[in-house]
Motif scaffolding. Structure first.
Motif: not given
Length: 485
Positions: A209-215
């Protein structure tokens, strides 16, 4: 005469520690390891995930730098470099373990061990096994012949555990991975579904999530990290929600299918739905790594879940055979395996050693971090304790304010009569470091008054234990006193 006084099968945080301690006690020690020394913890678990989580933490800190009066433009991350840094740390530490084994006179034998008797094994050349599609796990090569036969006066089984596979349709599809397989990802997935909201799943969810994934996290229980105190799990779910991580509790995955270029995950629960993902990460637990060990030839029995039962000194039901670490099913934590290794080695060397499972700290490296030791509030009540609880928020702590990390709290569970500390539960900055004081407090049977009377340096995160104890005594200094009824 046997080849060794002690043969350790498995070189993880339990096995290599046991081997070193036994060698220090004067025993001739052999260690069979089919991968790199260090086991899951150093190669596929504790260390590499924390290295990547640290990169994510720095990335988030830089993005938030304006809050500290620092302006940084065009901030981006290089996932390949993140992985390269992780690999470098892992290599340095595993090489270090190899050096320590050599320095202590432990003979390292590369390969896969298979019992031929209670204290004899054949060692085979290790080959990659197809039974672990989520990551690189090794067993005896399918057509391998034994490289050598090894005998010992005593044997320690320290083969650890592997990720549990998900028993639902579609779990074998490409793109469905375990925590091991996550290290093989060369790109950050745009959409990630994490099955399981315990420590492993929550950490990967936090990282990506921090790296930008939609989790999206799917958890069967009614809250995240369900083994933690209820208030901790609720707080983490609330924190994840603020960060845009979708959390589906009380839900199960019914199946996974390939549809329209994505992995379509069927979710059953309060609201049945389908979620499209690029990667599905299964983090639903672990199972003992006893495949192809030949335990039956050694006469070693396992329980219904496949774990090896042991007594308080790590003895199995077979004379001269011990087991330590995850394979015992006691507590699947690296530091527990290490302590079990020390205990077993000392017992074999003739010392009267025992291990106490009553005080085992645990940490989950999400953002915010979680750490705990001792009894939860519900568990304490369930075993008959009358309890009081004491809480103190990081938002009222000076060091947390200056650090810019004020989310979370410390909760102490204590006996109502003597105010002895029964459990400590933390969600917030540096929780994994702060929990050591809680473990020591329980070990020494400390009371709230003793914690409150211990002078803590100011301004530090460590003060929060003292502040919580003061609150439990009804004497809070830095938060408002409870209202009188």
């Amino acid at each position: 005469m046997p080849d060794f006084d002690l043969l350790v099968v498995g070189g993880g945080p339990g096995g290599y520690v046991a081997a070193i301690r036994a060698a220090q006690r004067g025993l001739r020690v052999g260690l069979v390891e089919k991968e790199r020394p260090g086991g899951v913890c150093l190669n596929w678990g504790c260390i590499p995930t924390k290295a990547m989580l640290r990169s994510a933490e720095i990335f988030q800190t830089i993005k938030d730098a304006a809050d500290f009066g620092i302006h940084a433009d065009n901030v981006r991350f290089d996932f390949a470099a993140v992985r390269q840094r992780k690999d470098g740390i892992v290599k340095e530490l595993t090489d270090g373990v190899g050096g320590l084994l050599k320095a202590n006179g432990v003979t390292l034998i590369e390969g896969h061990a298979r019992f031929t008797g209670s204290t004899t094994v054949e060692v085979f050349e290790a080959g990659q096994s197809p039974v672990f599609p989520g990551g690189p796990r090794y067993a005896a090569a399918p057509t391998a012949t034994a490289v050598r036969t090894v005998s010992a006066a005593d044997v320690i089984i320290a083969t650890g555990s592997v990720p549990a596979l998900l028993p639902v349709p579609g779990a074998e599809l490409p793109g469905v991975i375990t925590s091991d397989g996550a290290f093989g990802l060369t790109e950050v997935p745009a959409r990630l579904v994490v099955i399981g909201g315990s420590a492993v799943g929550a950490e990967w969810a936090s990282l990506f999530a921090t790296f930008g994934s939609e989790v999206t996290v799917v958890e069967m229980q009614d809250r995240l990290v369900p083994l933690e105190d209820k208030e901790i799990g609720v707080a983490l779910g609330r924190s994840f929600g603020k960060r845009g991580i979708s959390v589906l509790t009380g839900s199960t995955v019914t199946g996974i299918a390939r549809a329209e270029g994505a992995l379509r995950v069927g979710v059953g629960g309060p609201k049945a739905r389908q979620i499209d993902a690029d990667v599905v990460l299964v983090g639903v637990g672990r199972r003992p790594n006893t495949a192809e060990l030949g335990l039956d030839l050694a006469g070693i029995a396992t329980d219904a879940r496949g774990f090896i039962p042991v007594d308080g000194q790590l003895r199995t039901g077979v004379e001269h055979v011990y087991a330590i670490g995850d394979v015992t099913g006691k507590a699947l934590l690296a530091h527990v395996a290490s302590h079990q290794g020390l205990t077993a080695a000392d017992v074999i060397a003739g010392y009267d050693a025992h291990i106490d499972y009553a005080v085992i700290p645990a940490a989950t490296f999400t953002h915010p971090e979680i750490a705990s030791v001792g009894l939860t509030e519900d568990a304490a009540r369930a075993v008959g304790h009358e309890v009081i609880t004491a809480k103190f928020p990081f938002s009222a702590l000076g060091r947390a304010k200056t650090f810019g990390e004020t989310e979370g709290f410390v909760k102490i569970v204590a006996g109502a009569r003597h105010q002895e500390v029964l459990g400590v539960h933390i969600i917030g900055p540096s929780a994994s470091d702060l929990i050591a004081e809680g473990a020591l407090a329980i070990s020494l049977e400390a009371t709230l008054e003793e914690l409150a009377d211990t002078i803590h340096a100011h301004p530090t995160f460590g003060e929060i234990g003292m502040e919580a104890a003061l609150t439990g005594l009804g004497l809070p200094v830095h938060i408002a006193p409870p209202r009188k009824r």
